[in-house]
Every structure is written in structure tokens, then in C-alpha cells.
Design a protein around this motif. Structure first.
Motif, PDB file in Angstrom:
ATOM      1  N   VAL A 198      46.234  70.698   2.973  1.00 27.23           N
ATOM      2  CA  VAL A 198      46.323  72.082   3.452  1.00 27.23           C
ATOM      3  C   VAL A 198      45.560  72.162   4.773  1.00 27.23           C
ATOM      4  O   VAL A 198      44.323  72.179   4.785  1.00 27.23           O
ATOM      5  CB  VAL A 198      45.735  73.081   2.428  1.00 27.23           C
ATOM      6  N   ASP A 199      46.268  72.191   5.879  1.00 31.11           N
ATOM      7  CA  ASP A 199      45.646  72.102   7.199  1.00 31.11           C
ATOM      8  C   ASP A 199      44.744  73.290   7.522  1.00 31.11           C
ATOM      9  O   ASP A 199      43.812  73.172   8.318  1.00 31.11           O
ATOM     10  CB  ASP A 199      46.734  71.985   8.274  1.00 31.11           C
ATOM     11  N   SER A 200      45.025  74.438   6.916  1.00 32.78           N
ATOM     12  CA  SER A 200      44.245  75.636   7.241  1.00 32.78           C
ATOM     13  C   SER A 200      42.863  75.642   6.590  1.00 32.78           C
ATOM     14  O   SER A 200      42.018  76.459   6.945  1.00 32.78           O
ATOM     15  CB  SER A 200      45.016  76.895   6.809  1.00 32.78           C
ATOM     16  N   PHE A 201      42.632  74.728   5.648  1.00 30.47           N
ATOM     17  CA  PHE A 201      41.320  74.661   4.982  1.00 30.47           C
ATOM     18  C   PHE A 201      40.363  73.792   5.790  1.00 30.47           C
ATOM     19  O   PHE A 201      40.780  72.931   6.575  1.00 30.47           O
ATOM     20  CB  PHE A 201      41.458  74.107   3.574  1.00 30.47           C
ATOM     21  N   ALA A 202      39.073  74.002   5.581  1.00 26.99           N
ATOM     22  CA  ALA A 202      38.037  73.253   6.308  1.00 26.99           C
ATOM     23  C   ALA A 202      38.076  71.775   5.927  1.00 26.99           C
ATOM     24  O   ALA A 202      38.484  71.412   4.817  1.00 26.99           O
ATOM     25  CB  ALA A 202      36.665  73.838   6.004  1.00 26.99           C
ATOM     26  N   ASP A 203      37.634  70.931   6.849  1.00 24.73           N
ATOM     27  CA  ASP A 203      37.596  69.490   6.607  1.00 24.73           C
ATOM     28  C   ASP A 203      36.666  69.186   5.429  1.00 24.73           C
ATOM     29  O   ASP A 203      35.562  69.698   5.348  1.00 24.73           O
ATOM     30  CB  ASP A 203      37.096  68.771   7.861  1.00 24.73           C
ATOM     31  N   GLY A 204      37.141  68.332   4.528  1.00 23.71           N
ATOM     32  CA  GLY A 204      36.385  68.020   3.320  1.00 23.71           C
ATOM     33  C   GLY A 204      36.808  68.870   2.135  1.00 23.71           C
ATOM     34  O   GLY A 204      36.455  68.557   0.995  1.00 23.71           O
ATOM     35  N   PHE A 205      37.559  69.935   2.423  1.00 24.00           N
ATOM     36  CA  PHE A 205      38.050  70.821   1.366  1.00 24.00           C
ATOM     37  C   PHE A 205      39.559  71.056   1.486  1.00 24.00           C
ATOM     38  O   PHE A 205      40.101  71.952   0.849  1.00 24.00           O
ATOM     39  CB  PHE A 205      37.324  72.171   1.428  1.00 24.00           C
ATOM     40  N   ASP A 206      40.199  70.232   2.318  1.00 23.16           N
ATOM     41  CA  ASP A 206      41.613  70.464   2.644  1.00 23.16           C
ATOM     42  C   ASP A 206      42.575  69.561   1.876  1.00 23.16           C
ATOM     43  O   ASP A 206      43.781  69.599   2.105  1.00 23.16           O
ATOM     44  CB  ASP A 206      41.838  70.276   4.148  1.00 23.16           C
ATOM     45  N   LEU A 207      42.069  68.725   0.962  1.00 25.87           N
ATOM     46  CA  LEU A 207      42.922  67.869   0.139  1.00 25.87           C
ATOM     47  C   LEU A 207      42.822  68.326  -1.311  1.00 25.87           C
ATOM     48  O   LEU A 207      41.866  67.995  -2.017  1.00 25.87           O
ATOM     49  CB  LEU A 207      42.512  66.396   0.278  1.00 25.87           C
ATOM     50  N   LEU A 208      43.787  69.115  -1.757  1.00 21.98           N
ATOM     51  CA  LEU A 208      43.771  69.659  -3.110  1.00 21.98           C
ATOM     52  C   LEU A 208      44.200  68.578  -4.095  1.00 21.98           C
ATOM     53  O   LEU A 208      45.155  67.836  -3.846  1.00 21.98           O
ATOM     54  CB  LEU A 208      44.703  70.862  -3.207  1.00 21.98           C
ATOM     55  N   ASP A 209      43.492  68.486  -5.220  1.00 24.70           N
ATOM     56  CA  ASP A 209      43.695  67.375  -6.148  1.00 24.70           C
ATOM     57  C   ASP A 209      44.033  67.875  -7.549  1.00 24.70           C
ATOM     58  O   ASP A 209      43.152  68.035  -8.398  1.00 24.70           O
ATOM     59  CB  ASP A 209      42.428  66.510  -6.191  1.00 24.70           C
ATOM     60  N   PRO A 210      45.317  68.116  -7.833  1.00 23.24           N
ATOM     61  CA  PRO A 210      45.697  68.584  -9.175  1.00 23.24           C
ATOM     62  C   PRO A 210      45.493  67.528 -10.258  1.00 23.24           C
ATOM     63  O   PRO A 210      45.266  67.872 -11.425  1.00 23.24           O
ATOM     64  CB  PRO A 210      47.183  68.934  -9.022  1.00 23.24           C
ATOM     65  N   VAL A 211      45.557  66.236  -9.906  1.00 22.31           N
ATOM     66  CA  VAL A 211      45.357  65.180 -10.897  1.00 22.31           C
ATOM     67  C   VAL A 211      43.918  65.200 -11.407  1.00 22.31           C
ATOM     68  O   VAL A 211      43.662  65.040 -12.607  1.00 22.31           O
ATOM     69  CB  VAL A 211      45.703  63.800 -10.306  1.00 22.31           C
ATOM     70  N   ALA A 212      42.967  65.412 -10.512  1.00 25.45           N
ATOM     71  CA  ALA A 212      41.557  65.489 -10.917  1.00 25.45           C
ATOM     72  C   ALA A 212      41.341  66.644 -11.881  1.00 25.45           C
ATOM     73  O   ALA A 212      40.628  66.512 -12.883  1.00 25.45           O
ATOM     74  CB  ALA A 212      40.667  65.652  -9.677  1.00 25.45           C
ATOM     75  N   VAL A 213      41.967  67.780 -11.586  1.00 24.32           N
ATOM     76  CA  VAL A 213      41.853  68.942 -12.476  1.00 24.32           C
ATOM     77  C   VAL A 213      42.457  68.624 -13.841  1.00 24.32           C
ATOM     78  O   VAL A 213      41.876  68.930 -14.891  1.00 24.32           O
ATOM     79  CB  VAL A 213      42.543  70.173 -11.850  1.00 24.32           C
TER      80      VAL A 213
END
Length: 584
Positions: A198-213
């Protein structure tokens, strides 16, 4: 006719309340929160209340009996020493040993990394001994929180518990992200393959991880379903890990070359000690198992055998794995990122990397399983003290597990893992873990030497003076080492001071002895544990200290405005006791 137990009689006369309830009274039953005027009155008395709680200590009986009644239903005593042994193995032996061993053998200690593991293993074993004695004496779900609350007081217990619970939640989120990365690397050789950018999110928080959840939800769901069921699943998967480790060790020694161990100390003693501080994290996790003392069938037998036995076994396993790697491959040729996989490839066994990958995934999975159980029980005991709402202390009548507390840690860790990258999570070092290990050793000495209204004031002053010498000299050694001072004079002086402090404690009388099982060689072993943990704390660096201070300040705000008044009300105002449902 035999009399019926009182709890059962009370249960028949008391209507069964639903587990799923959401009234304000279930979250804030204390008098201070009943109205705005009562809360204002409580805030106006903050200073005298804080003074009261700073010196207030709980008791064994309160933690074992009165506090447990806040859960309304009992946790089921279904674990034996065999269960604890494998739960500890599953919690401690994760993916870390496969990564850290190669890194430290290559750039930290060389072949002497085996000594680093031995040093860290001894330090961890000292902490395990302290936990084991407390677990036998105070077999409740809170583990170190209850031990510190009884011996060092409410305030210190809250600060320590808040920090370690935060790190446990962040650690679970990190394990979830690691699980996702490892699986993606096996499937596509791209650790971000399953993540959503998600490019609009801050660096370090821009890779959403549904597998981890997903993996966190599954692991915590299993933990909520029942303690014995989770224990059996952990045992089965841990046997798989043992088989893979045996394979690694046997193949490693079969293809070993003694010449690969020369030079044995390429980075000197400094490298061995620094690597010991790093590989120590491969031993953490047993404290989560200590939180399950309330569910053991025979705590006096099961806890010492389970905890001490597992840590001894793990230390031997780690040393053998490190020795096998450094004898199979020259330390200068070890790949620090995938040490075992590359080592097997070099001897023509490329397929073995999948075994290592499966074992690492399994290790992370069982760490999540056991960690979720331990975190929930830790949270449960904190809620029983009313430092957080007692709604989180409730135990479900059917599963015998603290579902509310498990949901709390699950939701928090899942949200963090969904948004936060591994490099951000890895910046949260385990300062609180070592800090609590040190405090538990201090609490053990307090327990042996100080009994209220029994220990003479003169002996109490001697005890405090000698304890100060032990802590001050331990801090001194850590400061000297991390300042780069290697001359023998400073270490000799601090070592003599530590020896005088410990010898002084050995010469004054103890006013409490363990009822069943206790740490041997007191005060020497707890004193050495204090020194080792403070030394390792000093190696964490400035960022870890800063994070600990910031988090503690935030927690103090919560304590002053909420936790302080709730615990004060519980301690000074009689409350209606909840009754266990179905316990006889």
C-alpha cells in the motif's frame, strides 16, 4: 455422610452467570469508578494511595486463593512434568537457532560459538531454578508477576509485567511476520510474496500481511480450545523437530573435519562473550511455560522436573547443533543468512534445506502456540489483581481457559503484525525479559531472608546492604565491559565486591526455607544470576534502554489514573467473593 466441599455448596446456591457479559461493573467494579464524583475523590488522594501501594506486598495465600476467585471458574489441572518439558521445548526451540548460530559462528565467535551457547545456557538455567522454586511455592497463572508482587510489591510488579507483556505481544507479531516470510521464501523465494503493498502508508507499515494475521488467529484459537489439546499438538510437532535436529547433528558429525575448528577462538574471549549475549535470546520462552503452573497436576514434582529438565536438554541440543555446523563447514565459509541449508548444499544434500525450513516453520508455530497460552495466563493474573479490568481474568467454564485474556493478546498482536514490518518489530529488544529474570532472582533472595514481623531490623539492614553490593558490582562489571575497558584491575575490584556481598548474605540467617523444593546454593546461584542478567542487559545498547524508559513512562500514566485506584480499592475495601463454578 461426608460433608460436601464449600465451593460446591456455594455453586448450587449461586445462579450461574453467563461468561459473555459486557456490563460496566464487569470491567470497573471498584468503588473509585462508580461515578464521576468518586473518581475525582480517588484522584485527589493519588499521593497517599501511591505511597501505600509502593510498599504494599501481596501474599502467597492471596495469589493462590483469593486472586484466583476473580476468574469465577478454575483452570483445569491437566499438565504433568512431561507436558511442561515439551511445552518448554516447543516454546524455546524456534527458528532462532537456525539463524543466530550461523551469524555468530561467522562474524561473532567462530567455532567457539559452542561456548557462547554453553554460557548462555548456564545463565538461563540459573533463572529457571529461581522460577522453579517460586512455581512450586506459588503455583498460579501469573508466573513472575505474582512472584514479584509477593516479594517486591505491587508497583514493581506492574512496571515489570507491563513491559514484558508489551514485548510478548510485539514478539508474537514478529513471529507471525517471520512465519509468513519463511513460507513465502520456500514457495517463491520472495519473503514479501504474500504481502499487500500500500504505497500511501508510511515506510515500514506499507506491507500488509494477512498470512501473519491468519497464523496468529489459528494458533491462539487452538490455545483457547483447551490446554491439554494444545499440549498434545505441541508434543507431536516437537517430536518432528527432534527428528530433524538429530538428523542435522548426525550428518554434521558424519561429514565433520576437526581442522575446521582451528582456530577455535578467532575473535578472542570478547567475541565469545558478545555472542553469548546474542544467542541468549534462543533460550527465552521458558517463562511463558512457568505461567502455566496453575494447571499442573502436582506442582512440587512437575515444575522442577519440567523446567529444569527441558532447559538442560535444550542447552545440550544447542551446543551439539553449533558444534556440528562448525565442524562441517569452516567458520569463514558459513553463510550467515542460511547456515544449515548452505552447509547441506556444500556436501551434496540440497534437498535437506526443506527439512530445515519445515523445522523452522514448526518451531515458530509451537512458539506461537505456547506463547499465546503463557501471555494469556500472564494477562489473567494481572486482571485478577485489578491492575487491568477483571473481565480479562474470567476463565471459560467449558474450556477451562482464559478466553477473554487470549482474545486481548490475539487482537493486539494480529493488528501489529498486519501493518508492521519485521525491521520495525526487531528494534524492540527484550530488555524487559532480562530485567524480570534479574528481579526474580532478587525476589528469591528477599523471600529467603526477609519475612515481615519475623526478620530483625538489624538483619534486614545487613541484607539490604549486601544486596546493594551485589547489584552495584554487577552493574560495574557490565559498565566496564561495554565501555571497552579490558584491564584486570577494574574487574578484580568489582569481583571482590560481588564476592563480599554474596558471602555476607551467606553468613546472615535465612528466615524462610522452601516447603518442598528450593534453589540450591543460596545465595550464590541467585547472586550469580543477578550478575549474569545485568551483564546481558548492558549489552543491549542505548535504544533498548530508551524504549524501556518511554514505555515505562506511558505505563505509569495508566497506573496513576487507573491501576493505582483499582488495586487500592481491592486492598482496602471488602468485595464480594466470586465462587468457582464446578471446583470441588
Amino acid at each position: 455422610m461426608e460433608a460436601q466441599p464449600q465451593d460446591s455448596i456455594s455453586d448450587e446456591r449461586t445462579p450461574r452467570r453467563s461468561y459473555w457479559r459486557w456490563r460496566k461493573q464487569d470491567f470497573f467494579p471498584e468503588f473509585s469508578f462508580q461515578s464521576l464524583s468518586s473518581y475525582k475523590s480517588a484522584l485527589s488522594a493519588t499521593c497517599p494511595r501511591l505511597a501505600d501501594r509502593l510498599v504494599a506486598r501481596s501474599s502467597d495465600a492471596n495469589e493462590i486463593d483469593a486472586a484466583r476467585r476473580e476468574s469465577e471458574n478454575p483452570m483445569r489441572r491437566c499438565l504433568t512434568w512431561w507436558d511442561l518439558l515439551w511445552l518448554s521445548f516447543g516454546s524455546v526451540v524456534g527458528s532462532g537457532v537456525f539463524v543466530i548460530t550461523g551469524q555468530e559462528a561467522r562474524i561473532g565467535a567462530g567455532p567457539a560459538v559452542v561456548l557462547s551457547y554453553a554460557i548462555s545456557g548456564v545463565s538461563a538455567l540459573l533463572s529457571v531454578l529461581c522460577y522453579a522454586e517460586f512455581g512450586v511455592e506459588i503455583p498460579v497463572a501469573g508466573g513472575s508477576f505474582s512472584y514479584l508482587r509477593v516479594e517486591l510489591g505491587d508497583f514493581i510488579a506492574f512496571i515489570a509485567a507491563g513491559n514484558i507483556l508489551l514485548e510478548a505481544i510485539v514478539g508474537a507479531a514478529g513471529l507471525g511476520r517471520s512465519w509468513s516470510s519463511y513460507l513465502a521464501s520456500l514457495v517463491k523465494n520472495d519473503s514479501d510474496y504474500f504481502r499487500i503493498k500500500v504505497d500511501s502508508f508510511a515506510d515500514g507499515f506499507d506491507l500488509l500481511d494477512p498470512v501473519a494475521v491468519a497464523v496468529l488467529l489459528v494458533a491462539n484459537g487452538i490455545a483457547m480450545s483447551g490446554t491439554k489439546r494444545t499440549s498434545w499438538l505441541n508434543l507431536i510437532t516437537s517430536v518432528v523437530t527432534v527428528c530433524v535436529i538429530v538428523f542435522i547433528v548426525v550428518v554434521g558429525f558424519t561429514h565433520s573435519k576437526s581442522g575446521n575448528l582451528v582456530p577455535f577462538f578467532p575473535y578472542g574471549a570478547k567475541g565469545v562473550v558478545q555472542s553469548a549475549a546474542v544467542v541468549y535470546w534462543s533460550y527465552t520462552g521458558f517463562d511463558m511455560v512457568a505461567n502455566m503452573a496453575e494447571e499442573t497436576e502436582k506442582p512440587a514434582r512437575d515444575i522442577p522436573i519440567g523446567l529444569v529438565g527441558s532447559m538442560s536438554m535444550i542447552t545440550v541440543v544447542y551446543c551439539l547443533m553449533a558444534l556440528a555446523l562448525t565442524m562441517m563447514v569452516k567458520y569463514t565459509e558459513i553463510d550467515p543468512n542460511a547456515a544449515y541449508s548452505v552447509a547441506f548444499s556444500q556436501i551434496g544434500m540440497k534437498w535437506a534445506k526443506y527439512l530445515v525450513g519445515i523445522c523452522a516453520l514448526k518451531g515458530m508455530t509451537t512458539s506461537l502456540l505456547v506463547g499465546s497460552m503463557g501471555q494469556a495466563r500472564y494477562t489473567t493474573q494481572i486482571a485478577r489483581s485489578h491492575m487491568i479490568p477483571p473481565w480479562f481474568a474470567l476463565v471459560h467454564p467449558k474450556t477451562g481457559t482464559p478466553i477473554n485474556a487470549t482474545l486481548l493478546v490475539t487482537i493486539l498482536s494480529a493488528v501489529i503484525s498486519f501493518f508492521t514490518s519485521l525491521d520495525v518489530l526487531s528494534s524492540v529488544f527484550s530488555f524487559a525479559t532480562l530485567f524480570i529474570f534479574m528481579l526474580v532472582a532478587v525476589a528469591l533472595l528477599v523471600r529467603r531472608y526477609y519475612v515481615k514481623d519475623v526478620t530483625p531490623e538489624s538483619d534486614l539492614l545487613k541484607f539490604l546492604g549486601f544486596l546493594f553490593l551485589i547489584i552495584a558490582s554487577s552493574v560495574g562489571v557490565s559498565a566496564l565491559w561495554n565501555a571497552g575497558i579490558r584491564g584486570w584491575i577494574g574487574y578484580a575490584v568489582t569481583g571482590v565486591i560481588w564476592f563480599i556481598g554474596t558471602l555476607g548474605l551467606a553468613l546472615i540467617p535465612k528466615y524462610r526455607v522452601p516447603k518442598v523444593w528450593g534453589v540450591p546454593l543460596v545465595p550464590w546461584l541467585p547472586s550469580f544470576s543477578i550478575a549474569m542478567n545485568l551483564f546481558l542487559i548492558g549489552s543491549l545498547g542505548y535504544v533498548a534502554f530508551l524504549r524501556f524508559i518511554i514505555c515505562t513512562m506511558v505505563m505509569l500514566l495508566y497506573y496513576v489514573f487507573v491501576g493505582l485506584h483499582a488495586t487500592y480499592d481491592v486492598a482496602h475495601q471488602p468485595m464480594e467473593e466470586a465462587k468457582f463454578e464446578g471446583e470441588s
